[in-house]
Scaffold this active site. Structure first.
Site, short mmCIF file in Angstrom:
data_model
loop_
_atom_site.label_atom_id
_atom_site.label_comp_id
_atom_site.label_asym_id
_atom_site.label_seq_id
_atom_site.Cartn_x
_atom_site.Cartn_y
_atom_site.Cartn_z
CE LYS A 117 -42.98 2.86 -16.92
NZ LYS A 117 -42.27 3.62 -15.77
P1 NAD Z 1 -32.40 -0.49 -14.53
O1 NAD Z 1 -32.51 -1.36 -15.54
O2 NAD Z 1 -31.19 0.51 -14.68
O3 NAD Z 1 -31.95 -1.38 -13.19
C1 NAD Z 1 -32.91 -2.55 -12.67
C2 NAD Z 1 -32.08 -3.10 -11.53
O4 NAD Z 1 -32.94 -4.09 -11.06
C3 NAD Z 1 -30.94 -3.84 -12.16
O5 NAD Z 1 -29.91 -3.76 -11.01
C4 NAD Z 1 -31.28 -5.27 -12.03
O6 NAD Z 1 -30.15 -6.11 -11.90
C5 NAD Z 1 -32.37 -5.52 -11.04
N1 NAD Z 1 -33.00 -6.50 -11.27
C6 NAD Z 1 -33.91 -7.01 -12.00
N2 NAD Z 1 -34.73 -8.06 -11.99
C7 NAD Z 1 -34.26 -8.23 -10.43
C8 NAD Z 1 -34.73 -9.27 -9.26
N3 NAD Z 1 -35.75 -10.44 -9.80
N4 NAD Z 1 -34.28 -9.20 -8.32
C9 NAD Z 1 -33.30 -8.36 -7.88
N5 NAD Z 1 -33.12 -7.51 -8.65
C10 NAD Z 1 -33.33 -7.23 -10.09
O7 NAD Z 1 -33.83 0.04 -14.09
P2 NAD Z 1 -33.79 1.64 -13.31
O8 NAD Z 1 -34.17 2.47 -14.28
O9 NAD Z 1 -33.18 1.49 -12.11
O10 NAD Z 1 -35.35 1.13 -12.58
C11 NAD Z 1 -35.56 0.43 -11.44
C12 NAD Z 1 -37.01 0.71 -10.94
O11 NAD Z 1 -37.24 2.07 -10.55
C13 NAD Z 1 -38.12 0.27 -11.88
O12 NAD Z 1 -39.16 -0.29 -11.04
C14 NAD Z 1 -38.48 1.50 -12.54
O13 NAD Z 1 -39.77 1.45 -13.12
C15 NAD Z 1 -38.34 2.39 -11.42
N6 NAD Z 1 -38.15 3.92 -11.75
C16 NAD Z 1 -37.11 4.17 -12.69
C17 NAD Z 1 -36.89 5.48 -12.92
C18 NAD Z 1 -35.79 6.08 -13.63
O14 NAD Z 1 -35.61 7.27 -13.95
N7 NAD Z 1 -34.97 5.27 -14.16
C19 NAD Z 1 -37.83 6.57 -12.43
C20 NAD Z 1 -38.90 6.04 -11.67
C21 NAD Z 1 -39.13 4.66 -11.39
#
Ligand code: NAD
Length: 427
Positions: A117
């Protein structure tokens, strides 16, 4: 303290930090590892940690420095694989934990990758497009020492997009004097990206949520869903739930919480977010105080924002019978116990959000073979991979009378440590 194990000394670890959470999860799996316990300390320390300085020229002529990390937790089963996060609160402990969860996830899904990561401690919302590009390129150049299509393959995570992946791929390629599409996944389609990759994590969340609901006898078409996070993962999952006639009754992001017991339209919400930068102010629901999100009556709760959100403070209030972890590490071990006592089924992150890395794997394979599949084939393979892994872990949980998380860790740690034992120690 036995001579075989000394705690890491270079990083201050608070008791509730994500790395500590991971260590507690490892403790829970130890009783099931048998002879492989000889190797278990391998998992308690990352294989390689790189900390880099990322200096850039700001648009106003000043120079700013940002802290960047790339952590390779384990590469016993293949090259490192895991996303890059741009966030103002990124810490080394967080990146270490996220890299470790990638090791577990890739092994649980039986993908031929280790876990890695990366992160940069920066708030990208405060940067211009040019500044963001300079941060991305300098960070990529600095971690260029340890990444590569056969070494460690980054991908998008919080606040990093296919645009950022394109800059990373170009920077690495320029430094190598080649066009190296396989160095990152989650790229734009025009640069060797895979169809279906953008939606893959949310689609995987929805796929395992449906399967877990089926096991619980919950009719998805009549279920109410609450989602925290409306980014890449949360928004796609919300749309798929709505398409399946489930009702998305609450959505929370960093700007606020909206609630509508008759159902929020994810498509309209998406348009609102793209204009206003968050869900706050959306006309298709009422605004709710953030903390009340945890009390919302619902059947399925999808945390899809950041880690450490479901804690001992709010786990007792959750109304859902099923929690599907879209985010990485959203539930603390203490909260896990509370949910288990309340007979709330948790589908852990290492399975639930593995759709992204699964299609990343397909993208990497397609880049190597320079032969690209259609979206139907990708989605069919994604569904098959996720359901196969889910079923295997379901059976282990049943057989050993443990949570799905511990079952996933048993399957994954066994695969990783078997590979480690077979390879042996060099020299
Ligand atoms: P992103 O940046 O597209 O979206 C993040 C979301 O979380 C946004 O809507 C933001 O407003 C919200 N957020 C941030 N801080 C917050 C808070 N304090 N309270 C409530 N909401 C909050 O990110 P993503 O890619 O959707 O990733 C989200 C999660 O999923 C992360 O934990 C990431 O590690 C995990 N993840 C993502 C992927 C991927 O392919 N993008 C894959 C596996 C896991």
């Amino acid at each position: 303290m036995p001579i075989s194990y000394t705690p890491l000394s270079f990083v201050a670890l608070a008791d509730d930090c994500p790395w500590h959470m991971f260590l507690q999860q490892i403790e829970r799996v130890e009783p099931f590892l048998g002879d492989l316990n000889r190797w278990v300390d391998t998992l308690r320390r990352p294989k390689r940690i790189l900390t880099v300085d990322v200096p850039i020229h700001l648009d106003n002529g000043q120079i700013a420095h940002f802290e960047g990390f790339r952590v390779q937790h384990n590469t016993s089963r293949g090259p490192g694989k895991g996303g890059v996060r741009f966030h103002q609160n990124v810490t080394l402990s967080e990146v270490m934990a996220l890299s470790a969860w990638m090791s577990i996830k890739n092994a649980a899904l039986n993908l031929p990758f280790g876990g890695a990561k990366g992160g940069v401690r920066v708030d990208p919302r405060l940067l211009s497009e040019g500044e963001l590009e300079r941060v991305t390129r300098r960070y990529t150049s600095e971690i260029g020492l340890v990444i590569g299509p056969q070494k460690d393959i980054p991908a998008p995570d919080v606040n990093t997009s296919d645009r950022v992946m394109a800059w990373m791929m170009d920077t690495y390629s320029m430094n190598q004097g080649t066009t190296s599409t396989g160095v990152v996944t989650g790229k734009p389609i025009a640069l060797g990206g895979s169809l279906g990759r953008r939606e893959a994590t949310g689609r995987g969340v929805f796929t395992v949520a449906c399967e877990a609901a089926r096991k619980l006898g919950l009719d998805i078409t009549k279920s109410q869903v609450a989602i925290q996070g409306f980014g890449n993962v949360g928004s796609v999952a919300a749309q798929l739930f709505a398409n399946a006639q489930a009702r998305v009754v609450a959505v929370q992001d960093h700007t606020g919480t909206i609630f509508n017991p008759s159902g929020i339209n994810p498509c309209l919400l998406g348009s609102h977010v793209s204009v206003h930068g968050g869900v706050s102010g959306f006309a298709g629901g009422n605004s709710l105080e953030n903390d009340l999100f945890w009390d919302v009556p619902c059947d399925i709760l999808v945390p899809a924002a950041l880690e450490g959100q479901i804690t001992s403070q709010n786990a007792g209030r959750i109304q859902a019978s099923l929690v599907v972890e879209g985010a990485n590490g959203p539930t603390t071990p203490q909260a896990d116990d509370i949910l288990a006592d309340r007979h709330i089924l948790v589908v852990p992150d290492v399975i639930a959000n593995a759709g992204g890395v699964t299609v990343s794997y397909f993208e990497w394979v397609q880049d190597f073979s320079s032969f690209f599949w259609d979206e139907q084939e990708i989605n069919a393979r994604l569904t098959q991979t996720m359901l196969t892994a889910f079923e295997a872990i379901w059976q282990v949980a049943k057989e050993k009378q443990v949570s799905l998380r511990t079952a996933a860790f048993i399957v994954a740690c066994t695969r990783i440590l078997q590979a480690r034992a077979l390879r042996g120690l060099y020299p």
